[in-house]
Design a protein around this motif. Structure first.
Motif, PDB file in Angstrom:
ATOM      1  N   ARG A 219       0.811  -1.219   0.000  1.00 38.70           N
ATOM      2  CA  ARG A 219       0.000   0.000   0.000  1.00 38.70           C
ATOM      3  C   ARG A 219       0.847   1.274   0.000  1.00 38.70           C
ATOM      4  NH1 ARG A 219      -3.502  -1.849   5.062  1.00 38.70           N
ATOM      5  NH2 ARG A 219      -1.491  -2.902   5.436  1.00 38.70           N
ATOM      6  N   VAL A 220       2.178   1.135   0.132  1.00 37.78           N
ATOM      7  CA  VAL A 220       3.047   2.308   0.092  1.00 37.78           C
ATOM      8  C   VAL A 220       3.762   2.369  -1.246  1.00 37.78           C
ATOM      9  CG1 VAL A 220       3.392   2.078   2.581  1.00 37.78           C
ATOM     10  CG2 VAL A 220       5.178   1.276   1.015  1.00 37.78           C
TER      11      VAL A 220
ATOM     12  N   TRP B 120       6.302  11.137   2.688  1.00 38.27           N
ATOM     13  CA  TRP B 120       6.094  10.521   4.003  1.00 38.27           C
ATOM     14  C   TRP B 120       6.548  11.518   5.064  1.00 38.27           C
ATOM     15  CZ3 TRP B 120       8.647   5.023   3.189  1.00 38.27           C
ATOM     16  CH2 TRP B 120       7.930   4.329   2.206  1.00 38.27           C
TER      17      TRP B 120
ATOM     18  N   ASP C  12       1.339   9.408   5.293  1.00 32.50           N
ATOM     19  CA  ASP C  12       1.619   9.130   3.886  1.00 32.50           C
ATOM     20  C   ASP C  12       0.759   9.999   2.970  1.00 32.50           C
ATOM     21  OD1 ASP C  12       2.382   8.035   1.496  1.00 32.50           O
ATOM     22  OD2 ASP C  12       1.592   6.028   1.884  1.00 32.50           O
TER      23      ASP C  12
ATOM     24  N   PRO D 183       0.507   7.525  -1.375  1.00 29.66           N
ATOM     25  CA  PRO D 183       0.322   6.072  -1.292  1.00 29.66           C
ATOM     26  C   PRO D 183       0.320   5.421  -2.685  1.00 29.66           C
ATOM     27  CG  PRO D 183      -1.786   7.180  -1.108  1.00 29.66           C
ATOM     28  CD  PRO D 183      -0.745   8.265  -1.144  1.00 29.66           C
TER      29      PRO D 183
ATOM     30  N   GLY E 211      -3.294   1.851  -1.604  1.00 31.14           N
ATOM     31  CA  GLY E 211      -3.279   2.515  -0.309  1.00 31.14           C
ATOM     32  C   GLY E 211      -4.239   3.684  -0.293  1.00 31.14           C
TER      33      GLY E 211
ATOM     34  N   GLN F  49      -2.757   7.493   5.215  1.00 34.91           N
ATOM     35  CA  GLN F  49      -2.492   6.269   5.976  1.00 34.91           C
ATOM     36  C   GLN F  49      -1.210   6.443   6.786  1.00 34.91           C
ATOM     37  OE1 GLN F  49      -2.300   3.312   2.856  1.00 34.91           O
ATOM     38  NE2 GLN F  49      -0.246   3.885   2.206  1.00 34.91           N
TER      39      GLN F  49
ATOM     40  N   ILE G 134       2.244   4.964   8.320  1.00 33.86           N
ATOM     41  CA  ILE G 134       3.282   3.962   8.072  1.00 33.86           C
ATOM     42  C   ILE G 134       4.215   3.878   9.271  1.00 33.86           C
ATOM     43  CG2 ILE G 134       5.233   3.329   6.579  1.00 33.86           C
ATOM     44  CD1 ILE G 134       3.957   5.144   4.405  1.00 33.86           C
TER      45      ILE G 134
ATOM     46  N   VAL H 271       1.964  -0.406   6.884  1.00 30.48           N
ATOM     47  CA  VAL H 271       0.819   0.467   7.134  1.00 30.48           C
ATOM     48  C   VAL H 271       0.123  -0.001   8.412  1.00 30.48           C
ATOM     49  CG1 VAL H 271      -1.422   1.264   6.296  1.00 30.48           C
ATOM     50  CG2 VAL H 271       0.501   1.031   4.703  1.00 30.48           C
TER      51      VAL H 271
ATOM     52  N   ASP I  69      -5.379   3.176   8.504  1.00 29.95           N
ATOM     53  CA  ASP I  69      -5.811   3.827   7.275  1.00 29.95           C
ATOM     54  C   ASP I  69      -5.827   5.344   7.394  1.00 29.95           C
ATOM     55  OD1 ASP I  69      -6.115   1.456   5.923  1.00 29.95           O
ATOM     56  OD2 ASP I  69      -8.251   1.269   6.358  1.00 29.95           O
TER      57      ASP I  69
END
Length: 233
Positions: A153-154, A164, A179, A182, A186, A190, A192, A203, A206
């Motif tokens: 998801r990253v 980030w 983040d 994403p 993602g 979200q 991380i 992650v 969310d």
């Protein structure tokens, strides 16, 4: 207490004494936190509930009670810009309008626990420094084997992505990151967990709200073991 004297040929003669009460210097008034933007009112209740749980555990005279007033407009103007292309995202700025901390080199009562690790909230003024520290670790490419530790998801092709934004740390090179870039699977905002030694980018939540609410639920359940060190002081 002021003494005025003059010389009369026979030594000093005191001829004027001014006595006034000592007045201690007054602390400068703290600037008022900037008002929460309407788009981020959803943060108000979760943050208040989280703070209430921490404050019920840790007294304000504890050495690690690092809470300070939320950030003001002046602080935002001077510290939200990280470089020409990158800003602290609006949601994170508004979070810090509600809660900010002063730096403590050991730990803080205001942290997020992840797998037994304390990620202390960063002072807002230190976000730019932490972001630059992470950027300085980028080598221009990402080894394919190391990339296996990155959550699908990253999105990153180096040690970190410039999108980030660090907001909590464990004092050992590991961070929680907001983040803003994403991958397709993602979601923006979200959270991380960056593990420096293990080269993982996982992650955790969310959204920032989800992270805060999870921390509050842990405390509401009566699980306060994470505060044992803090409470020794």
């Amino acid at each position: 207490f002021n003494v005025k004297d003059h010389q009369d040929g026979q030594g000093e003669v005191v001829d004027d004494i001014d006595i006034s009460a000592y007045s201690a210097p007054q602390p400068k008034p703290q600037p008022a936190p900037a008002p929460l933007d309407a788009d981020f009112e959803h943060l108000r209740t979760p943050v208040a509930q989280w703070l209430a749980q921490v404050q019920a555990i840790v007294p304000s005279d504890n050495a690690f009670y690092t809470l300070v007033p939320g950030i003001d407009a002046h602080t935002i103007r001077h510290y939200a810009k990280l470089d020409e292309d990158t800003q602290v995202p609006p949601e994170l700025v508004n979070f810090y309008k509600l809660v900010n901390v002063k730096l403590n080199a050991v730990t803080s009562a205001f942290f997020f626990e992840v797998a037994g690790t304390h990620f202390d909230l960063l002072p807002f003024k230190r976000i730019g420094e932490a972001w630059q520290d992470l950027e300085n670790l980028c080598a221009g490419e990402l080894d394919e084997e190391l990339a296996q530790g990155y959550d699908a998801r990253v999105q990153a092709d180096d040690y970190v992505s410039a999108g980030w934004i660090p907001f909590a740390h464990d004092h050992e090179g590991n961070y929680l990151l907001y983040d803003t870039e994403p991958s397709d699977s993602g979601c923006h905002g979200q959270i991380i967990a960056l593990n420096n030694a293990g080269w993982t980018r996982e992650v955790l939540a969310d959204s920032l709200t989800d992270l805060i609410e999870a921390a509050t639920r842990t405390l509401q359940s009566g699980n306060t073991r994470a505060f044992e060190f803090v409470l020794r002081e």
